[in-house]
Design an enzyme around this catalytic site. Structure first.
Site, PDB file in Angstrom:
ATOM      1  N   ASP A  58       0.824  -1.210   0.000  1.00  0.00           N
ATOM      2  CA  ASP A  58       0.000   0.000   0.000  1.00  0.00           C
ATOM      3  C   ASP A  58       0.856   1.258   0.000  1.00  0.00           C
ATOM      4  OD1 ASP A  58       0.800  -0.610   2.596  1.00  0.00           O
ATOM      5  OD2 ASP A  58      -1.166  -0.217   3.511  1.00  0.00           O
ATOM      6  N   GLY A 144      -3.416  -6.760  18.614  1.00  0.00           N
ATOM      7  CA  GLY A 144      -2.072  -7.248  18.339  1.00  0.00           C
ATOM      8  C   GLY A 144      -2.021  -8.444  17.429  1.00  0.00           C
ATOM      9  N   ALA A 145      -3.106  -8.677  16.686  1.00  0.00           N
ATOM     10  CA  ALA A 145      -3.194  -9.874  15.859  1.00  0.00           C
ATOM     11  C   ALA A 145      -2.990  -9.586  14.374  1.00  0.00           C
ATOM     12  CB  ALA A 145      -4.556 -10.548  16.062  1.00  0.00           C
ATOM     13  N   LEU A 147      -4.880  -7.648  12.574  1.00  0.00           N
ATOM     14  CA  LEU A 147      -6.205  -7.590  11.951  1.00  0.00           C
ATOM     15  C   LEU A 147      -6.775  -6.174  11.994  1.00  0.00           C
ATOM     16  CD1 LEU A 147      -7.648 -10.933  13.367  1.00  0.00           C
ATOM     17  CD2 LEU A 147      -6.545 -10.522  11.150  1.00  0.00           C
ATOM     18  N   SER A 148      -5.897  -5.191  12.134  1.00  0.00           N
ATOM     19  CA  SER A 148      -6.254  -3.773  12.016  1.00  0.00           C
ATOM     20  C   SER A 148      -7.188  -3.291  13.108  1.00  0.00           C
ATOM     21  CB  SER A 148      -6.855  -3.483  10.632  1.00  0.00           C
ATOM     22  OG  SER A 148      -5.938  -3.767   9.629  1.00  0.00           O
ATOM     23  N   ASP A 198      -5.626  -0.503   5.494  1.00  0.00           N
ATOM     24  CA  ASP A 198      -6.495  -0.896   6.597  1.00  0.00           C
ATOM     25  C   ASP A 198      -7.700   0.027   6.716  1.00  0.00           C
ATOM     26  OD1 ASP A 198      -4.479  -2.698   6.976  1.00  0.00           O
ATOM     27  OD2 ASP A 198      -3.701  -1.772   8.809  1.00  0.00           O
TER      28      ASP A 198
END
Length: 413
Positions: A58, A144-145, A147-148, A198
């Site tokens: 991006d 913290g995964a 996944l935004s 994101d």
């Protein structure tokens, strides 16, 4: 950034599911009323995202293909007339902040406050007269995964504040602008040098579709993702290896890409992808004397190509090819961009060995999650194999989500 934690489960048959719309609204509303002793003016929600393919492109003006998750961040908001800002999150220890709009600026706030309040700064800089506000946040987006979770809170807050200020951003042009403002807030106030994927996914997604985002033109194309018709499911596998985007490693990768582009005489590596035949790529990259820069550039260029090929494969129903492209993407992120970690490699390899058509790390890396494209009939087999391999390798027990392509941020109350 700290917000509501999601319960961790290790039973692979006890899927970590998203809150319902009503549950999310009720949680945010109740938290607001308890903290501020008045009702909110509204509740807004924004989803996390998982990227099917196209990571670290991006900010190189490339192409990426995320979907919005059903897991959302819910924010209850009400304006104030005194320029004060009060915020509370749904953590057990009751994270709170009380300050003023003037404090919300680069260097003025940090940690979770920067993510949650940062959009107010960007909106004000854009000439939108944001008032003071009270804000309560509840979220089922895993923290913290990769996944935004940060973009989810930024977009929910930004959408709500813009509407409170009399500038609703409901159409795609408005949402495109808001995505840019939320990205600016994350870059400048929170200090995380991310691109805009994101925020675009959170604000511009469509249910049942992946979002093909052209980061150079800021255009989106909605790509049908009829997983049920294909007999497939997406599993998002949170490795529990937490990552942070403001710890310097992400910024180092971005700086390397900018340096490579400058040495190659282009504005962005997207131009290399568009102007180079695959068989000539090695010759182009040989112009970079630094082998690390060459590897970083190779990932970006080939990843942009893979996104286009992946979309074509979906359109043709060639899901085997789509799976192979996911694997190639993971190997490139692991070897050329060097953003994978052992925990991610373990779950990707285990998913593939157990029957997934494709699997790859997703997001910024250095921890976080993987995504796997799995035949519906093999979902439990793959999940069980991932859990078993993590135990065998001594890595943290993953949390596994069944994912679907969800809709964008919106006002719910």
């Amino acid at each position: 950034m700290v917000m509501t934690a999601v319960e961790h489960r290790t039973d692979v048959h006890d899927w970590n599911v998203a809150w319902s719309r009503d549950e999310g609204v009720a949680r945010a509303q109740a938290l607001f009323e308890e903290a501020f002793d008045r009702p909110p003016e509204g509740v807004w929600a924004a989803p996390g995202r998982v990227n099917l393919i196209g990571d670290h492109v991006d900010y190189n003006q490339g192409l990426c293909l995320p979907i919005a998750l059903p897991h959302r961040t819910y924010v209850a908001l009400a304006p104030r007339s005194d320029g004060r800002v009060r915020m509370v999150t749904g953590l057990d220890d009751g994270q709170r902040w009380d300050g003023s709009l003037s404090e919300i600026r680069p260097g003025g706030v940090a940690d979770w406050v920067a993510y949650c309040a940062g959009p107010a700064w960007s909106l004000l800089r854009a000439g939108i007269d944001v008032p003071g506000f009270d804000l309560a946040i509840a979220s089922c987006v895993p923290m913290g995964a990769g996944l935004s979770s940060s973009a989810a809170v930024e977009c929910a807050v930004g959408l709500g504040l813009a509407e409170l200020a009399g500038h609703p951003m409901g159409d795609d042009a408005g949402r495109s602008r808001l995505a840019q403002l939320c990205t600016e807030a994350e870059n400048q106030v929170a200090g995380a040098p991310t691109g805009g994927m994101d925020q675009a996914a959170s604000l511009r997604a469509r249910t049942g579709h992946a979002l093909l985002l052209d980061c150079e033109l800021d255009t989106v194309t909605h790509v049908r993702l009829p997983l049920e018709d294909w007999g497939l499911e997406l599993l998002v596998i949170d490795t529990q290896a937490s990552h942070a985007l403001s710890d310097g490693q992400y910024g180092q990768r971005r700086a390397a890409c900018e340096r490579a582009a400058a040495l190659l005489g282009v504005d962005s590596l997207r131009q290399v992808a568009e102007g180079t035949d695959p068989e000539c790529l090695d010759a182009v990259l040989s112009m970079l004397a630094d082998p690390v820069l060459a590897r970083r550039a190779r990932h970006v260029v080939t990843e942009i190509w893979r996104v286009g090929a992946f979309v074509s494969a979906l359109g043709a129903g060639d899901l085997v090819r789509a799976g192979r492209l996911m694997v190639q993407s993971h190997l490139s992120l692991r070897d050329d961009f060097e953003v994978s970690v052992r925990e991610l490699d373990v779950v990707v390899d285990a998913a593939l060995a157990a029957g997934a058509l494709g699997a790859r790390m997703t997001g910024g890396g250095f921890g976080g999650s993987a995504v796997a494209l799995v035949p519906a009939s093999a979902v439990r087999t793959v999940a069980s194999a991932v859990m078993a391999e993590a135990r065998r390798q001594g890595t943290p027990p993953p949390v596994i989500h069944r994912a679907s392509a969800s809709g964008p941020a919106e006002r719910l109350l």
